[in-house]
Design a protein around this motif. Structure first.
Motif, PDB file in Angstrom:
ATOM      1  N   TRP A   1      48.086 -24.449   9.526  1.00 52.09           N
ATOM      2  CA  TRP A   1      46.655 -24.715   9.674  1.00 52.09           C
ATOM      3  C   TRP A   1      46.418 -25.861  10.648  1.00 52.09           C
ATOM      4  O   TRP A   1      47.053 -26.904  10.578  1.00 52.09           O
ATOM      5  CB  TRP A   1      46.046 -25.061   8.324  1.00 52.09           C
ATOM      6  CG  TRP A   1      44.571 -25.306   8.355  1.00 52.09           C
ATOM      7  CD1 TRP A   1      43.927 -26.515   8.370  1.00 52.09           C
ATOM      8  CD2 TRP A   1      43.538 -24.321   8.378  1.00 52.09           C
ATOM      9  NE1 TRP A   1      42.555 -26.340   8.383  1.00 52.09           N
ATOM     10  CE2 TRP A   1      42.294 -24.995   8.393  1.00 52.09           C
ATOM     11  CE3 TRP A   1      43.536 -22.925   8.385  1.00 52.09           C
ATOM     12  CZ2 TRP A   1      41.069 -24.332   8.408  1.00 52.09           C
ATOM     13  CZ3 TRP A   1      42.316 -22.257   8.401  1.00 52.09           C
ATOM     14  CH2 TRP A   1      41.109 -22.952   8.417  1.00 52.09           C
ATOM     15  N   CYS A   2      45.482 -25.666  11.555  1.00 43.56           N
ATOM     16  CA  CYS A   2      45.076 -26.715  12.490  1.00 43.56           C
ATOM     17  C   CYS A   2      43.665 -27.164  12.134  1.00 43.56           C
ATOM     18  O   CYS A   2      42.724 -26.361  12.200  1.00 43.56           O
ATOM     19  CB  CYS A   2      45.127 -26.197  13.933  1.00 43.56           C
ATOM     20  SG  CYS A   2      44.615 -27.432  15.163  1.00 43.56           S
ATOM     21  N   ASP A   3      43.511 -28.425  11.746  1.00 44.78           N
ATOM     22  CA  ASP A   3      42.210 -28.887  11.259  1.00 44.78           C
ATOM     23  C   ASP A   3      41.212 -29.174  12.371  1.00 44.78           C
ATOM     24  O   ASP A   3      40.055 -29.501  12.095  1.00 44.78           O
ATOM     25  CB  ASP A   3      42.372 -30.114  10.356  1.00 44.78           C
ATOM     26  CG  ASP A   3      43.011 -31.293  11.065  1.00 44.78           C
ATOM     27  OD1 ASP A   3      43.238 -31.202  12.290  1.00 44.78           O
ATOM     28  OD2 ASP A   3      43.273 -32.316  10.407  1.00 44.78           O
ATOM     29  N   THR A   4      41.612 -29.039  13.618  1.00 44.32           N
ATOM     30  CA  THR A   4      40.666 -29.213  14.722  1.00 44.32           C
ATOM     31  C   THR A   4      40.033 -27.887  15.149  1.00 44.32           C
ATOM     32  O   THR A   4      38.990 -27.878  15.799  1.00 44.32           O
ATOM     33  CB  THR A   4      41.352 -29.848  15.944  1.00 44.32           C
ATOM     34  OG1 THR A   4      42.442 -29.019  16.360  1.00 44.32           O
ATOM     35  CG2 THR A   4      41.868 -31.227  15.610  1.00 44.32           C
ATOM     36  N   THR A   5      40.666 -26.776  14.763  1.00 45.02           N
ATOM     37  CA  THR A   5      40.131 -25.453  15.117  1.00 45.02           C
ATOM     38  C   THR A   5      39.790 -24.619  13.897  1.00 45.02           C
ATOM     39  O   THR A   5      39.230 -23.536  14.027  1.00 45.02           O
ATOM     40  CB  THR A   5      41.148 -24.670  15.969  1.00 45.02           C
ATOM     41  OG1 THR A   5      42.358 -24.484  15.207  1.00 45.02           O
ATOM     42  CG2 THR A   5      41.464 -25.399  17.260  1.00 45.02           C
ATOM     43  N   ASN A   6      40.118 -25.128  12.685  1.00 39.93           N
ATOM     44  CA  ASN A   6      39.912 -24.364  11.452  1.00 39.93           C
ATOM     45  C   ASN A   6      40.565 -22.983  11.540  1.00 39.93           C
ATOM     46  O   ASN A   6      39.940 -21.970  11.237  1.00 39.93           O
ATOM     47  CB  ASN A   6      38.422 -24.223  11.136  1.00 39.93           C
ATOM     48  CG  ASN A   6      37.816 -25.519  10.642  1.00 39.93           C
ATOM     49  OD1 ASN A   6      38.465 -26.296   9.944  1.00 39.93           O
ATOM     50  ND2 ASN A   6      36.576 -25.776  11.027  1.00 39.93           N
ATOM     51  N   SER A   7      41.811 -22.970  11.965  1.00 38.76           N
ATOM     52  CA  SER A   7      42.518 -21.692  12.111  1.00 38.76           C
ATOM     53  C   SER A   7      44.017 -21.905  11.932  1.00 38.76           C
ATOM     54  O   SER A   7      44.519 -23.031  12.018  1.00 38.76           O
ATOM     55  CB  SER A   7      42.238 -21.074  13.484  1.00 38.76           C
ATOM     56  OG  SER A   7      42.665 -21.949  14.519  1.00 38.76           O
ATOM     57  N   PHE A   8      44.711 -20.791  11.655  1.00 38.43           N
ATOM     58  CA  PHE A   8      46.165 -20.805  11.537  1.00 38.43           C
ATOM     59  C   PHE A   8      46.772 -20.504  12.909  1.00 38.43           C
ATOM     60  O   PHE A   8      46.249 -19.688  13.662  1.00 38.43           O
ATOM     61  CB  PHE A   8      46.643 -19.751  10.535  1.00 38.43           C
ATOM     62  CG  PHE A   8      46.077 -19.930   9.154  1.00 38.43           C
ATOM     63  CD1 PHE A   8      46.575 -20.907   8.311  1.00 38.43           C
ATOM     64  CD2 PHE A   8      45.040 -19.114   8.708  1.00 38.43           C
ATOM     65  CE1 PHE A   8      46.047 -21.080   7.034  1.00 38.43           C
ATOM     66  CE2 PHE A   8      44.511 -19.278   7.440  1.00 38.43           C
ATOM     67  CZ  PHE A   8      45.011 -20.273   6.597  1.00 38.43           C
ATOM     68  N   HIS A   9      47.894 -21.143  13.193  1.00 32.18           N
ATOM     69  CA  HIS A   9      48.595 -20.913  14.450  1.00 32.18           C
ATOM     70  C   HIS A   9      49.981 -20.357  14.122  1.00 32.18           C
ATOM     71  O   HIS A   9      50.843 -21.099  13.626  1.00 32.18           O
ATOM     72  CB  HIS A   9      48.691 -22.211  15.264  1.00 32.18           C
ATOM     73  CG  HIS A   9      47.373 -22.674  15.787  1.00 32.18           C
ATOM     74  ND1 HIS A   9      47.054 -22.682  17.123  1.00 32.18           N
ATOM     75  CD2 HIS A   9      46.261 -23.118  15.139  1.00 32.18           C
ATOM     76  CE1 HIS A   9      45.808 -23.128  17.289  1.00 32.18           C
ATOM     77  NE2 HIS A   9      45.309 -23.397  16.092  1.00 32.18           N
ATOM     78  N   PHE A  10      50.163 -19.054  14.374  1.00 35.24           N
ATOM     79  CA  PHE A  10      51.440 -18.403  14.111  1.00 35.24           C
ATOM     80  C   PHE A  10      52.260 -18.353  15.401  1.00 35.24           C
ATOM     81  O   PHE A  10      51.725 -18.088  16.482  1.00 35.24           O
ATOM     82  CB  PHE A  10      51.207 -16.996  13.566  1.00 35.24           C
ATOM     83  CG  PHE A  10      50.431 -16.983  12.279  1.00 35.24           C
ATOM     84  CD1 PHE A  10      50.998 -17.459  11.107  1.00 35.24           C
ATOM     85  CD2 PHE A  10      49.122 -16.511  12.240  1.00 35.24           C
ATOM     86  CE1 PHE A  10      50.273 -17.467   9.914  1.00 35.24           C
ATOM     87  CE2 PHE A  10      48.394 -16.510  11.052  1.00 35.24           C
ATOM     88  CZ  PHE A  10      48.974 -16.992   9.886  1.00 35.24           C
ATOM     89  N   SER A  11      53.563 -18.582  15.259  1.00 39.13           N
ATOM     90  CA  SER A  11      54.439 -18.741  16.416  1.00 39.13           C
ATOM     91  C   SER A  11      54.369 -17.567  17.371  1.00 39.13           C
ATOM     92  O   SER A  11      54.317 -17.735  18.591  1.00 39.13           O
ATOM     93  CB  SER A  11      55.884 -18.947  15.943  1.00 39.13           C
ATOM     94  OG  SER A  11      55.980 -20.085  15.119  1.00 39.13           O
ATOM     95  N   THR A  12      54.382 -16.334  16.815  1.00 41.78           N
ATOM     96  CA  THR A  12      54.419 -15.129  17.651  1.00 41.78           C
ATOM     97  C   THR A  12      53.072 -14.424  17.726  1.00 41.78           C
ATOM     98  O   THR A  12      52.647 -13.995  18.795  1.00 41.78           O
ATOM     99  CB  THR A  12      55.474 -14.142  17.123  1.00 41.78           C
ATOM    100  OG1 THR A  12      56.743 -14.800  17.056  1.00 41.78           O
ATOM    101  CG2 THR A  12      55.586 -12.926  18.031  1.00 41.78           C
ATOM    102  N   ALA A  13      52.372 -14.330  16.592  1.00 43.20           N
ATOM    103  CA  ALA A  13      51.127 -13.555  16.532  1.00 43.20           C
ATOM    104  C   ALA A  13      49.935 -14.286  17.139  1.00 43.20           C
ATOM    105  O   ALA A  13      48.952 -13.664  17.539  1.00 43.20           O
ATOM    106  CB  ALA A  13      50.816 -13.167  15.091  1.00 43.20           C
ATOM    107  N   GLY A  14      49.992 -15.623  17.186  1.00 46.23           N
ATOM    108  CA  GLY A  14      48.882 -16.361  17.773  1.00 46.23           C
ATOM    109  C   GLY A  14      47.975 -16.994  16.731  1.00 46.23           C
ATOM    110  O   GLY A  14      48.406 -17.328  15.630  1.00 46.23           O
ATOM    111  N   GLU A  15      46.692 -17.127  17.069  1.00 47.54           N
ATOM    112  CA  GLU A  15      45.729 -17.869  16.251  1.00 47.54           C
ATOM    113  C   GLU A  15      44.872 -16.921  15.429  1.00 47.54           C
ATOM    114  O   GLU A  15      44.359 -15.919  15.936  1.00 47.54           O
ATOM    115  CB  GLU A  15      44.834 -18.705  17.168  1.00 47.54           C
ATOM    116  CG  GLU A  15      43.884 -19.637  16.452  1.00 47.54           C
ATOM    117  CD  GLU A  15      43.089 -20.490  17.422  1.00 47.54           C
ATOM    118  OE1 GLU A  15      42.141 -21.158  16.975  1.00 47.54           O
ATOM    119  OE2 GLU A  15      43.398 -20.462  18.628  1.00 47.54           O
ATOM    120  N   MET A  16      44.706 -17.219  14.130  1.00 47.57           N
ATOM    121  CA  MET A  16      43.904 -16.394  13.225  1.00 47.57           C
ATOM    122  C   MET A  16      43.201 -17.295  12.211  1.00 47.57           C
ATOM    123  O   MET A  16      43.647 -18.405  11.943  1.00 47.57           O
ATOM    124  CB  MET A  16      44.788 -15.383  12.473  1.00 47.57           C
ATOM    125  CG  MET A  16      45.514 -14.372  13.328  1.00 47.57           C
ATOM    126  SD  MET A  16      46.606 -13.309  12.340  1.00 47.57           S
ATOM    127  CE  MET A  16      45.397 -12.448  11.302  1.00 47.57           C
TER     128      MET A  16
END
Length: 274
Positions: free
Chosen positions: A47-62
């Protein structure tokens, strides 16, 4: 006590009011599945608290968006701003008028869950006023144990400002308020080294099940995807082998875009989805 256990035994007149506020479907469909702390722990790491999203290594941001929240919970994400009243805790008369009783001690404007259970559960209100007081008490308990839960088993008295006129509760944007709360709790948890604090964590787990089918529990009997999505997991389930934190961490590091269901709600008929 869980909110769904109390909802199942609500007096019929109170239940009709809860249904009219729009929370009946949410209560009825609250999944009994126990949240997987190992899955959620691995999720929080991304989780990235500056974008309110998860950052997955391969799949990207969700992240969980408005449609996801509505499909999972059955609560709308449109409506008027919720009229929270920060001064409500100072209105002593509000206890008697709106709830029919007073908690012995009000700490920083917060009510305890145990007080609601002790005062309302098992009671059968007689007058219309008592029925509405009971309904307000249950809604506050529901907010505190699910949508706006915290780590202190309390709920803010300021929510009572939105429950003065029960007929108007359904017009407020509860979905947006809770999704914002979910973002906030996830950010706080990510900064606390994964210690789960507050929040409707089953909602996050159901979001994972919708988008990452390889991790989803499998119902014994095939169940169509519906609204709310939590209904799918309110039946007998085939449990996966207990996955470890390392398993989930490696999965989220390696999952590819093609393994994700990017449109999980397309299987729901359009009329029901709307």
């Amino acid at each position: 006590m869980a909110a769904w256990d109390w909802y199942d035994v609500l007096p019929s007149r109170v239940c009709r009011i809860i249904d009219g506020t729009g929370f009946g479907v949410f209560c009825y469909s609250l999944t009994r599945v126990t949240a997987s702390r190992t899955l959620l722990g691995a999720l929080v790491e991304r989780w990235c608290d500056t974008t309110n999203s998860f950052h997955f290594s391969t799949a990207g941001e969700m992240t969980m968006n408005l449609v996801d929240f509505a499909m999972i919970t059955g609560l709308g994400v449109v409506g008027d701003p919720i009229p929270l009243d920060a001064d409500m805790g100072e209105w002593v008369a509000a206890w008697d008028t709106l709830l029919g009783a007073r908690q012995p001690t009000l700490r920083a404007g917060m009510l305890t869950y145990t007080w609601f259970e002790a005062h309302y559960r098992g009671e059968d209100p007689d007058t219309d006023e008592e029925v509405e007081q009971y309904a307000r008490g249950f809604l506050l308990f529901l907010f505190g144990t699910t949508l706006f839960s915290n780590g202190w088993n309390t709920v803010g008295f300021y929510f009572l400002g939105a429950l003065v006129v029960l007929q108007g509760v359904c017009f407020y944007d509860w979905g947006m308020a809770d999704l914002t709360t979910l973002y906030g709790y996830m950010s706080s948890t990510s900064r606390m080294c994964g210690r789960l604090i507050g929040g409707y964590w089953r909602g996050w787990e159901l979001w994972v099940y919708a988008y990452f089918p390889a991790l989803a529990l499998e119902p014994v009997e095939e169940t169509a995807t519906t609204v709310p999505f939590s209904d799918v997991y309110d039946s007998q389930l085939r449990r996966r082998t207990q996955e470890s934190f390392i398993f989930f961490r490696q999965y989220f590091d390696m999952v590819t875009a093609r393994e994700i269901t990017w449109q999980p709600w397309d299987a729901i008929p359009s009329g029901l989805r709307d």
